[in-house]
Design a protein around this motif. Sequence first.
Motif, PDB file in Angstrom:
ATOM      1  N   LYS A  72      -8.755 -41.268  38.550  1.00 47.40           N
ATOM      2  CA  LYS A  72      -7.866 -40.370  37.818  1.00 47.40           C
ATOM      3  C   LYS A  72      -6.537 -41.049  37.434  1.00 47.40           C
ATOM      4  CE  LYS A  72      -9.636 -36.137  39.962  1.00 47.40           C
ATOM      5  NZ  LYS A  72      -9.285 -34.917  40.730  1.00 47.40           N
ATOM      6  N   LEU A  73      -6.407 -42.319  37.785  1.00 46.28           N
ATOM      7  CA  LEU A  73      -5.144 -43.026  37.554  1.00 46.28           C
ATOM      8  C   LEU A  73      -4.842 -43.110  36.058  1.00 46.28           C
ATOM      9  CD1 LEU A  73      -2.938 -44.471  39.226  1.00 46.28           C
ATOM     10  CD2 LEU A  73      -4.124 -46.629  38.741  1.00 46.28           C
ATOM     11  N   GLN A  74      -3.642 -42.672  35.690  1.00 45.55           N
ATOM     12  CA  GLN A  74      -3.204 -42.722  34.296  1.00 45.55           C
ATOM     13  C   GLN A  74      -2.096 -43.751  34.087  1.00 45.55           C
ATOM     14  OE1 GLN A  74      -2.160 -38.828  32.852  1.00 45.55           O
ATOM     15  NE2 GLN A  74      -4.030 -37.894  33.651  1.00 45.55           N
ATOM     16  N   LEU A  75      -1.276 -43.964  35.113  1.00 42.93           N
ATOM     17  CA  LEU A  75      -0.177 -44.926  34.999  1.00 42.93           C
ATOM     18  C   LEU A  75      -0.149 -45.804  36.240  1.00 42.93           C
ATOM     19  CD1 LEU A  75       3.387 -44.575  33.666  1.00 42.93           C
ATOM     20  CD2 LEU A  75       3.097 -45.401  35.992  1.00 42.93           C
ATOM     21  N   PHE A  76      -0.125 -47.127  36.024  1.00 44.44           N
ATOM     22  CA  PHE A  76      -0.010 -48.089  37.115  1.00 44.44           C
ATOM     23  C   PHE A  76       1.089 -49.069  36.744  1.00 44.44           C
ATOM     24  CE2 PHE A  76      -2.097 -51.930  39.359  1.00 44.44           C
ATOM     25  CZ  PHE A  76      -1.255 -51.767  40.455  1.00 44.44           C
ATOM     26  N   GLU A  98     -12.172 -54.706  38.665  1.00 47.92           N
ATOM     27  CA  GLU A  98     -12.347 -53.295  38.976  1.00 47.92           C
ATOM     28  C   GLU A  98     -11.371 -52.408  38.219  1.00 47.92           C
ATOM     29  OE1 GLU A  98     -14.269 -55.657  42.113  1.00 47.92           O
ATOM     30  OE2 GLU A  98     -12.331 -55.778  41.074  1.00 47.92           O
ATOM     31  N   ILE A  99     -10.341 -53.016  37.601  1.00 44.99           N
ATOM     32  CA  ILE A  99      -9.401 -52.216  36.825  1.00 44.99           C
ATOM     33  C   ILE A  99     -10.135 -51.458  35.720  1.00 44.99           C
ATOM     34  CG2 ILE A  99      -8.797 -53.939  35.071  1.00 44.99           C
ATOM     35  CD1 ILE A  99      -6.199 -51.836  36.920  1.00 44.99           C
ATOM     36  N   GLY A 100     -11.290 -52.003  35.303  1.00 39.13           N
ATOM     37  CA  GLY A 100     -12.074 -51.353  34.269  1.00 39.13           C
ATOM     38  C   GLY A 100     -12.643 -50.017  34.690  1.00 39.13           C
ATOM     39  N   ASN A 101     -12.662 -49.739  36.005  1.00 42.80           N
ATOM     40  CA  ASN A 101     -13.164 -48.445  36.502  1.00 42.80           C
ATOM     41  C   ASN A 101     -12.138 -47.341  36.355  1.00 42.80           C
ATOM     42  OD1 ASN A 101     -15.547 -49.725  37.253  1.00 42.80           O
ATOM     43  ND2 ASN A 101     -14.781 -50.181  39.317  1.00 42.80           N
ATOM     44  N   CYS A 102     -10.910 -47.704  36.076  1.00 44.84           N
ATOM     45  CA  CYS A 102      -9.836 -46.708  35.908  1.00 44.84           C
ATOM     46  C   CYS A 102      -9.938 -46.143  34.489  1.00 44.84           C
ATOM     47  CB  CYS A 102      -8.476 -47.334  36.176  1.00 44.84           C
ATOM     48  SG  CYS A 102      -8.297 -48.051  37.818  1.00 44.84           S
ATOM     49  N   ILE A 137      -7.587 -62.398  31.540  1.00 45.69           N
ATOM     50  CA  ILE A 137      -7.676 -60.931  31.485  1.00 45.69           C
ATOM     51  C   ILE A 137      -9.160 -60.572  31.602  1.00 45.69           C
ATOM     52  CG2 ILE A 137      -7.247 -58.873  30.094  1.00 45.69           C
ATOM     53  CD1 ILE A 137      -5.077 -60.445  28.629  1.00 45.69           C
ATOM     54  N   PRO A 138      -9.546 -59.724  32.544  1.00 44.75           N
ATOM     55  CA  PRO A 138     -10.979 -59.409  32.687  1.00 44.75           C
ATOM     56  C   PRO A 138     -11.521 -58.687  31.455  1.00 44.75           C
ATOM     57  CG  PRO A 138      -9.662 -57.941  34.038  1.00 44.75           C
ATOM     58  CD  PRO A 138      -8.718 -58.972  33.509  1.00 44.75           C
ATOM     59  N   ASN A 139     -12.736 -59.038  31.079  1.00 43.95           N
ATOM     60  CA  ASN A 139     -13.381 -58.368  29.950  1.00 43.95           C
ATOM     61  C   ASN A 139     -13.482 -56.867  30.169  1.00 43.95           C
ATOM     62  OD1 ASN A 139     -13.905 -60.571  28.205  1.00 43.95           O
ATOM     63  ND2 ASN A 139     -15.580 -61.218  29.538  1.00 43.95           N
ATOM     64  N   GLN A 140     -13.523 -56.478  31.443  1.00 43.65           N
ATOM     65  CA  GLN A 140     -13.685 -55.054  31.779  1.00 43.65           C
ATOM     66  C   GLN A 140     -12.512 -54.215  31.298  1.00 43.65           C
ATOM     67  OE1 GLN A 140     -14.275 -57.598  33.688  1.00 43.65           O
ATOM     68  NE2 GLN A 140     -16.359 -57.414  34.502  1.00 43.65           N
ATOM     69  N   ILE A 141     -11.435 -54.848  30.852  1.00 40.59           N
ATOM     70  CA  ILE A 141     -10.302 -54.073  30.347  1.00 40.59           C
ATOM     71  C   ILE A 141     -10.736 -53.189  29.190  1.00 40.59           C
ATOM     72  CG2 ILE A 141      -9.480 -55.731  28.620  1.00 40.59           C
ATOM     73  CD1 ILE A 141      -7.241 -53.808  31.088  1.00 40.59           C
ATOM     74  N   GLY A 142     -11.794 -53.589  28.498  1.00 40.86           N
ATOM     75  CA  GLY A 142     -12.290 -52.797  27.383  1.00 40.86           C
ATOM     76  C   GLY A 142     -12.846 -51.452  27.787  1.00 40.86           C
ATOM     77  N   SER A 143     -13.077 -51.242  29.106  1.00 35.35           N
ATOM     78  CA  SER A 143     -13.582 -49.954  29.586  1.00 35.35           C
ATOM     79  C   SER A 143     -12.471 -48.921  29.749  1.00 35.35           C
ATOM     80  CB  SER A 143     -14.313 -50.150  30.922  1.00 35.35           C
ATOM     81  OG  SER A 143     -15.399 -51.032  30.766  1.00 35.35           O
ATOM     82  N   CYS A 144     -11.240 -49.350  29.682  1.00 36.55           N
ATOM     83  CA  CYS A 144     -10.106 -48.428  29.831  1.00 36.55           C
ATOM     84  C   CYS A 144      -9.808 -47.798  28.467  1.00 36.55           C
ATOM     85  CB  CYS A 144      -8.890 -49.163  30.383  1.00 36.55           C
ATOM     86  SG  CYS A 144      -9.151 -49.960  31.978  1.00 36.55           S
TER      87      CYS A 144
END
Length: 868
Positions: free
Chosen positions: A198-202, A216-220, A237-244
């Motif tokens: 549920k994280l919106q701001l980090f 794992e940041i991509g899970n946020c 920068i992890p490719n998973q950033i595209g999941s955010c």
Amino acid sequence: MPGTVMNCLFSPNIFFFTLFVSVISLLFSHSYSIDEQGKALLTWKNSLNCPTDALKSWNPADSSPCKWFGIHCNSNGEVVNISLNALELEGPVPSNFQSLKSLKTLIISSCSLTGTIPKEIAEYHELTSIDLSYNSLSGEIPSEICSLERLQSLDLNTNSLKGEIPPGIGNLSNLSFLSLHSNQLSGKIPKTIGELGKLQLFQAGGNYLEGEIPEEIGNCSELQSLYLFKNSLSGPIPNQIGSCKELIFMDISQNFLTGNLPKTFGELTKLEDVRLWGNAFEGEIPDDFGNCAEMRNFDAAKNFLTGKIPRGFAKLVKLKDLRLWNNSFVIAIPDYLGNCTELTSLDLSLNHITGSIPRSFGNLVKLQDVRLFNNSLTGPIPDVLGNCTELTYLSMSTNFLTGNIPRSFGKLVKLHNLRLWNNGLVGSIPDDLGNCTELTYLSISSNNLTGNIPRSFGKLVKLQELVLWNNSLVGVIPDDIGNCTDLTHLDFSINLLTGSIPRSFGKLLKLQQFRLWTNNLTGAIPDDIGNCTELTHLDLSFNLINGSIPRSFEKLVKLQELRLKKNNLVGAIPGDIGNSKELTYLDLSSNLLASNVPRSFGKLVKLQKLYLSYNLLSGALPFEIANCTELIELFLDNNNFSGGNYLEGEIPTELTNCTMLVRLGFGENNISGILPSSIGKLKRLELSFIYRTQLSGHIPEEIGNCSKLQSLMLCENLISGPIPWQIGELNKLQVLHLYKNGLKGVIPRDIENCTELTDLDLSFNLLTRGIPRSFGKLVKRHHLSLWNNSFLGAIPDDIGNCTKLIFLDFSMNLLTSNIPRSYGQLVKFQELYLGVLTFELANCTQLTHLSLKNTKFLGKLPLDPLAI
């Protein structure tokens, strides 16, 4: 005590009344005492220093704290919210609020809290929001805080917290707001951050976090704002950033991140603001960024990005701010950038961009700030830039731009700052620039501009800096410049300006730096310049200015640098210059000044460099100069010092108190006396030129203490006695000129220690005995002259080791024997003055001068001297 009084006090009626009042008082007190919540709050209040009355409403006589400042209760009288902001409380975070069983929000921000965050905070089980930001908290974030399962917001920013982000942070499954920035946190970002669905701001910027951004940041998946700037993060920068997919703001600037920018950025279609600057990213910017249709701000400055600006940027029609400065872009600015019609700021500076400035920039009518400096742009400045009438800042300096300055720039009436310096611009400065009346900074220096300085510049009354140096401007300086009364910096140096300095410049009362050096200015320095009492730097060198130095300069008490070199100034040096006690640099050399050196110079205690050479000065150097203990350079060459009665013509011994001296020049004067033995105190001295004077006596042994000496010139004096062996301690010495004196004795062997020597001239003395064999160790030497002495014996063959020699003169001595064959190795010879030769002269192919006269050498000429 009288008996009647005692009887009254202990009578039955009085006793029972007193007892009744006491009981009633106790009952009253008990029924109105503060509840447990209030007691807990008061207990915490009592632990605070609280220098103000911020909590004066916290009254123990109240039955409930619900009406207290900063306290909010529900309908049941239970404290649910504590909100204290910007108060001087000065104390610890409360650890005793367990009785506040319904507490949901704890805000104590900007209240000067100190100490650690107590682990007891985990016992406030109903908490949904904690804000302890902007305090002075220290220690670690307690792991116990990760047990507050209802917590939605945790704000600990701007404290002095240390240690790692607790791995248990992933237990806070309801957390939507996590702010930890501006602390001293270290370690890695825990992978468990990915459990915060549920994280919106980090926010964790401004710490010492290291390691990679976890995949794992991509899970946020709800993440909207990610701020990790100013840490020590590394890796890609992890490719998973595209999941955010919800990401709007991203700031990972000022880290050590590397690798290419992931193409998955193109999946972040809601992204508005991305800041990647100050890392080590490389490769090209993916074209996929063009899918980020909401993009307003893109900053990838200070990286190692290459290639071109991606074509996809043409689709970013909402883009307002594009910053790609200090990368390695080389390809021309694409024309399609003109599609980004919302652009207000564009910075492509400090790259290697080639080609011309696109005419499509004329479409960017909302542009306010354009920076293209330090590239390799060519061609003319497009006149369509005059359409960008919102421009306030325009810098195209240090390129290869050619052509004229567009007259259309006169339409940029909001322009504050125009920088076009260091290009190849030609033609005259357009008079239309006078319409840009908001200008505060104008620099078009180091171009090929011709013509006059426009009189219209007098309308630029807000101008603070006007820099036109290093062009070919001609004509007189317009009086109208005197209307620009906000000017602090004025530089017209290195031009072809003529006429005199306008008296109107005396109205420039804010002027701090004033430079007109290297022109053809004539006439006298206006006395009105003395009104410019804010002046710190004044340079009128290399002109044809005549007259005297104005007495009004006594008012320039803030002056730090005064340069009047190479003019035709006459008269005396005003003693009032001694009032300018901030002076660090004073150059009056190469004029026609005729007077004594003012004793008031002794008041210039901050003076570091003093140049008075090439004048008609006379008299003795005043001993007060020794008060200038910050002096680094002192040059008095080519004057007519005759020596006054007080110093009897000698170099003042007190001068050696100036122990910061690095360069010292007294050449071509009439100074007499001896070189003071106290010269050994000048341990920083690197250059000493005291030549063509009447200096006599011996070279003091203490010269050996000047261990940083690189050049020592005591030639053409009346010095006698031996060369002191202590010269051999000057192991940094490169040039030693002692010629044309009356030196006697032998050359000390210790001179072999001067292994940096390149130029040694001891000619025209009375030196005797043999030339030391140790000269062969001075292998860096390229000039050796010993002629006209009384040297005996053979020339040591060791000199053949000095293979860099280009000049050698042993003539007019009493040397005998053959010339060593080893001299055939000296192939760089250009000038050679010896005697009859037996070495392989044909090897010396660069020889231009050869003298064999006045010697007693034996042997024969080479068989083929014409082979030289």
